[in-house]
Design a protein around this motif. Structure first.
Motif, PDB file in Angstrom:
ATOM      1  N   LEU A  52      -2.498   6.509  10.099  1.00 14.50           N
ATOM      2  CA  LEU A  52      -3.095   6.761   8.793  1.00 14.50           C
ATOM      3  C   LEU A  52      -4.609   6.915   8.928  1.00 14.50           C
ATOM      4  O   LEU A  52      -5.208   7.833   8.354  1.00 14.50           O
ATOM      5  CB  LEU A  52      -2.758   5.638   7.807  1.00 14.50           C
ATOM      6  CG  LEU A  52      -3.458   5.707   6.442  1.00 14.50           C
ATOM      7  CD1 LEU A  52      -3.154   7.015   5.721  1.00 14.50           C
ATOM      8  CD2 LEU A  52      -3.043   4.512   5.579  1.00 14.50           C
ATOM      9  N   GLU A  53      -5.229   6.042   9.685  1.00  9.81           N
ATOM     10  CA  GLU A  53      -6.680   6.131   9.895  1.00  9.81           C
ATOM     11  C   GLU A  53      -7.045   7.476  10.519  1.00  9.81           C
ATOM     12  O   GLU A  53      -8.017   8.116  10.102  1.00  9.81           O
ATOM     13  CB  GLU A  53      -7.174   4.982  10.778  1.00  9.81           C
ATOM     14  CG  GLU A  53      -8.666   5.001  11.025  1.00  9.81           C
ATOM     15  CD  GLU A  53      -9.507   4.903   9.764  1.00  9.81           C
ATOM     16  OE1 GLU A  53     -10.567   5.576   9.714  1.00  9.81           O
ATOM     17  OE2 GLU A  53      -9.141   4.176   8.836  1.00  9.81           O
ATOM     18  N   HIS A  68       0.817  -1.225   0.000  1.00  7.97           N
ATOM     19  CA  HIS A  68       0.000   0.000   0.000  1.00  7.97           C
ATOM     20  C   HIS A  68       0.844   1.266   0.000  1.00  7.97           C
ATOM     21  O   HIS A  68       0.368   2.320   0.365  1.00  7.97           O
ATOM     22  CB  HIS A  68      -0.956   0.009   1.192  1.00  7.97           C
ATOM     23  CG  HIS A  68      -1.816  -1.207   1.253  1.00  7.97           C
ATOM     24  ND1 HIS A  68      -2.908  -1.362   0.438  1.00  7.97           N
ATOM     25  CD2 HIS A  68      -1.719  -2.330   1.994  1.00  7.97           C
ATOM     26  CE1 HIS A  68      -3.463  -2.533   0.700  1.00  7.97           C
ATOM     27  NE2 HIS A  68      -2.770  -3.143   1.617  1.00  7.97           N
ATOM     28  N   GLY A  69       2.109   1.166  -0.420  1.00  3.46           N
ATOM     29  CA  GLY A  69       2.995   2.313  -0.368  1.00  3.46           C
ATOM     30  C   GLY A  69       2.872   3.283  -1.516  1.00  3.46           C
ATOM     31  O   GLY A  69       3.506   4.325  -1.503  1.00  3.46           O
ATOM     32  N   ILE A 110     -16.798   4.353  -1.425  1.00  2.15           N
ATOM     33  CA  ILE A 110     -15.796   4.296  -2.494  1.00  2.15           C
ATOM     34  C   ILE A 110     -14.390   4.433  -1.916  1.00  2.15           C
ATOM     35  O   ILE A 110     -13.481   3.658  -2.254  1.00  2.15           O
ATOM     36  CB  ILE A 110     -16.057   5.399  -3.540  1.00  2.15           C
ATOM     37  CG1 ILE A 110     -17.318   5.073  -4.344  1.00  2.15           C
ATOM     38  CG2 ILE A 110     -14.854   5.580  -4.470  1.00  2.15           C
ATOM     39  CD1 ILE A 110     -17.822   6.228  -5.194  1.00  2.15           C
ATOM     40  N   LEU A 111     -14.215   5.391  -1.033  1.00  5.17           N
ATOM     41  CA  LEU A 111     -12.880   5.617  -0.462  1.00  5.17           C
ATOM     42  C   LEU A 111     -12.461   4.473   0.450  1.00  5.17           C
ATOM     43  O   LEU A 111     -11.298   4.050   0.419  1.00  5.17           O
ATOM     44  CB  LEU A 111     -12.839   6.957   0.267  1.00  5.17           C
ATOM     45  CG  LEU A 111     -12.868   8.159  -0.669  1.00  5.17           C
ATOM     46  CD1 LEU A 111     -13.150   9.440   0.102  1.00  5.17           C
ATOM     47  CD2 LEU A 111     -11.556   8.263  -1.442  1.00  5.17           C
ATOM     48  N   ARG A 112     -13.375   3.953   1.247  1.00  3.86           N
ATOM     49  CA  ARG A 112     -13.033   2.823   2.131  1.00  3.86           C
ATOM     50  C   ARG A 112     -12.666   1.587   1.298  1.00  3.86           C
ATOM     51  O   ARG A 112     -11.723   0.871   1.632  1.00  3.86           O
ATOM     52  CB  ARG A 112     -14.189   2.500   3.075  1.00  3.86           C
ATOM     53  CG  ARG A 112     -14.374   3.501   4.174  1.00  3.86           C
ATOM     54  CD  ARG A 112     -13.321   3.335   5.220  1.00  3.86           C
ATOM     55  NE  ARG A 112     -13.485   4.323   6.274  1.00  3.86           N
ATOM     56  CZ  ARG A 112     -12.526   4.668   7.082  1.00  3.86           C
ATOM     57  NH1 ARG A 112     -11.333   4.116   6.986  1.00  3.86           N
ATOM     58  NH2 ARG A 112     -12.712   5.560   8.013  1.00  3.86           N
ATOM     59  N   GLU A 113     -13.384   1.335   0.223  1.00  2.00           N
ATOM     60  CA  GLU A 113     -13.048   0.197  -0.639  1.00  2.00           C
ATOM     61  C   GLU A 113     -11.693   0.408  -1.296  1.00  2.00           C
ATOM     62  O   GLU A 113     -10.935  -0.537  -1.496  1.00  2.00           O
ATOM     63  CB  GLU A 113     -14.138  -0.026  -1.685  1.00  2.00           C
ATOM     64  CG  GLU A 113     -15.399  -0.598  -1.106  1.00  2.00           C
ATOM     65  CD  GLU A 113     -16.548  -0.686  -2.093  1.00  2.00           C
ATOM     66  OE1 GLU A 113     -16.379  -0.300  -3.277  1.00  2.00           O
ATOM     67  OE2 GLU A 113     -17.633  -1.141  -1.678  1.00  2.00           O
ATOM     68  N   TRP A 114     -11.380   1.646  -1.645  1.00  2.00           N
ATOM     69  CA  TRP A 114     -10.079   1.952  -2.234  1.00  2.00           C
ATOM     70  C   TRP A 114      -8.958   1.765  -1.209  1.00  2.00           C
ATOM     71  O   TRP A 114      -7.918   1.201  -1.520  1.00  2.00           O
ATOM     72  CB  TRP A 114     -10.076   3.378  -2.789  1.00  2.00           C
ATOM     73  CG  TRP A 114      -8.733   3.846  -3.222  1.00  2.00           C
ATOM     74  CD1 TRP A 114      -8.071   3.470  -4.359  1.00  2.00           C
ATOM     75  CD2 TRP A 114      -7.884   4.752  -2.540  1.00  2.00           C
ATOM     76  NE1 TRP A 114      -6.848   4.101  -4.420  1.00  2.00           N
ATOM     77  CE2 TRP A 114      -6.715   4.899  -3.312  1.00  2.00           C
ATOM     78  CE3 TRP A 114      -7.995   5.471  -1.350  1.00  2.00           C
ATOM     79  CZ2 TRP A 114      -5.661   5.720  -2.923  1.00  2.00           C
ATOM     80  CZ3 TRP A 114      -6.957   6.300  -0.969  1.00  2.00           C
ATOM     81  CH2 TRP A 114      -5.805   6.419  -1.756  1.00  2.00           C
ATOM     82  N   PRO A 174     -10.580  -2.711   2.602  1.00  2.00           N
ATOM     83  CA  PRO A 174     -11.125  -3.169   3.877  1.00  2.00           C
ATOM     84  C   PRO A 174     -10.430  -4.405   4.447  1.00  2.00           C
ATOM     85  O   PRO A 174     -10.602  -4.721   5.616  1.00  2.00           O
ATOM     86  CB  PRO A 174     -12.591  -3.476   3.546  1.00  2.00           C
ATOM     87  CG  PRO A 174     -12.610  -3.715   2.075  1.00  2.00           C
ATOM     88  CD  PRO A 174     -11.506  -2.883   1.499  1.00  2.00           C
ATOM     89  N   LEU A 175      -9.645  -5.103   3.658  1.00  2.00           N
ATOM     90  CA  LEU A 175      -8.949  -6.295   4.150  1.00  2.00           C
ATOM     91  C   LEU A 175      -7.588  -5.953   4.754  1.00  2.00           C
ATOM     92  O   LEU A 175      -6.923  -6.822   5.305  1.00  2.00           O
ATOM     93  CB  LEU A 175      -8.774  -7.306   3.013  1.00  2.00           C
ATOM     94  CG  LEU A 175     -10.069  -7.760   2.354  1.00  2.00           C
ATOM     95  CD1 LEU A 175      -9.768  -8.695   1.193  1.00  2.00           C
ATOM     96  CD2 LEU A 175     -10.984  -8.420   3.368  1.00  2.00           C
ATOM     97  N   TRP A 176      -7.190  -4.709   4.653  1.00  2.00           N
ATOM     98  CA  TRP A 176      -5.898  -4.264   5.155  1.00  2.00           C
ATOM     99  C   TRP A 176      -6.083  -3.673   6.541  1.00  2.00           C
ATOM    100  O   TRP A 176      -6.996  -2.894   6.788  1.00  2.00           O
ATOM    101  CB  TRP A 176      -5.351  -3.220   4.185  1.00  2.00           C
ATOM    102  CG  TRP A 176      -4.020  -2.628   4.526  1.00  2.00           C
ATOM    103  CD1 TRP A 176      -2.916  -3.287   4.966  1.00  2.00           C
ATOM    104  CD2 TRP A 176      -3.644  -1.263   4.424  1.00  2.00           C
ATOM    105  NE1 TRP A 176      -1.879  -2.418   5.137  1.00  2.00           N
ATOM    106  CE2 TRP A 176      -2.296  -1.163   4.815  1.00  2.00           C
ATOM    107  CE3 TRP A 176      -4.311  -0.113   4.034  1.00  2.00           C
ATOM    108  CZ2 TRP A 176      -1.611   0.045   4.833  1.00  2.00           C
ATOM    109  CZ3 TRP A 176      -3.629   1.078   4.044  1.00  2.00           C
ATOM    110  CH2 TRP A 176      -2.300   1.156   4.438  1.00  2.00           C
TER     111      TRP A 176
END
Length: 172
Positions: free
Chosen positions: A112-113, A25-26, A97-101, A104-106
């Protein structure tokens, strides 16, 4: 001041700063540009038109920064973007949309949150109007516009704060 909008600051959230392995996710980031408008500003479509004409909108989001006379916006030719291409959207849908981007599995790092909550999700909650740039299709993509794997763009209008916020969330 540019077309009734004044740039009032920017925030850049680079996911790389929050992860130990940049491959995890970098290459995701969120760019937030805040612009102020006067109390006598026009309707939402007029605010969108003023944003599109503003020099801060001329950013290819590929490292070159804002080019006041630049012909690109993100992956698109600037000439291809009009206010009518922004679809009104509910806060719930924009958050989804943003949460899926974000994925959700990470297991999103706490820092960051917190930054996403403060800089993105709180602004979505405060907005009177939320608009999402539609997929413009292949003909609108500029000569090297495919550097972004994902490109999500939202414009938030917060009349009580007199602010238009451009949020771009992408990965490359």
């Amino acid at each position: 001041m540019d077309n009734g909008l004044t740039h009032d600051g920017s925030v850049f959230i680079n996911f790389r700063r929050y992860v130990s392995d940049p491959k995890e996710h970098g290459f995701r980031w969120v760019d937030i540009k805040q612009l102020r408008f006067s109390a006598e500003a026009v309707d939402d479509r007029g605010a969108l038109a003023a944003l599109i004409e503003h020099e801060q909108f001329r950013d290819d989001y590929a490292g070159g920064g804002v080019l006041p006379d630049g012909p690109r916006h993100g992956p698109y030719w600037l000439r291809s973007i009009t206010p009518d291409l922004y679809e009104p959207m509910s806060q719930e849908r924009a958050v989804q949309i943003l949460r899926e981007w974000v994925d959700p599995l990470w297991d999103v790092p706490t820092a960051l949150e917190a930054d996403l909550q403060r800089e993105v999700f709180a602004r979505l909650a405060a907005a009177d109007g939320i608009y999402c740039l539609s997929d413009l299709g292949d003909e609108a993509i500029h000569d090297w516009g495919r550097v972004h794997d994902h490109f999500h763009e939202f414009v938030l209008i917060d009349r009580s704060a007199g602010r238009v916020t451009l949020i771009v969330a992408a990965d490359d």
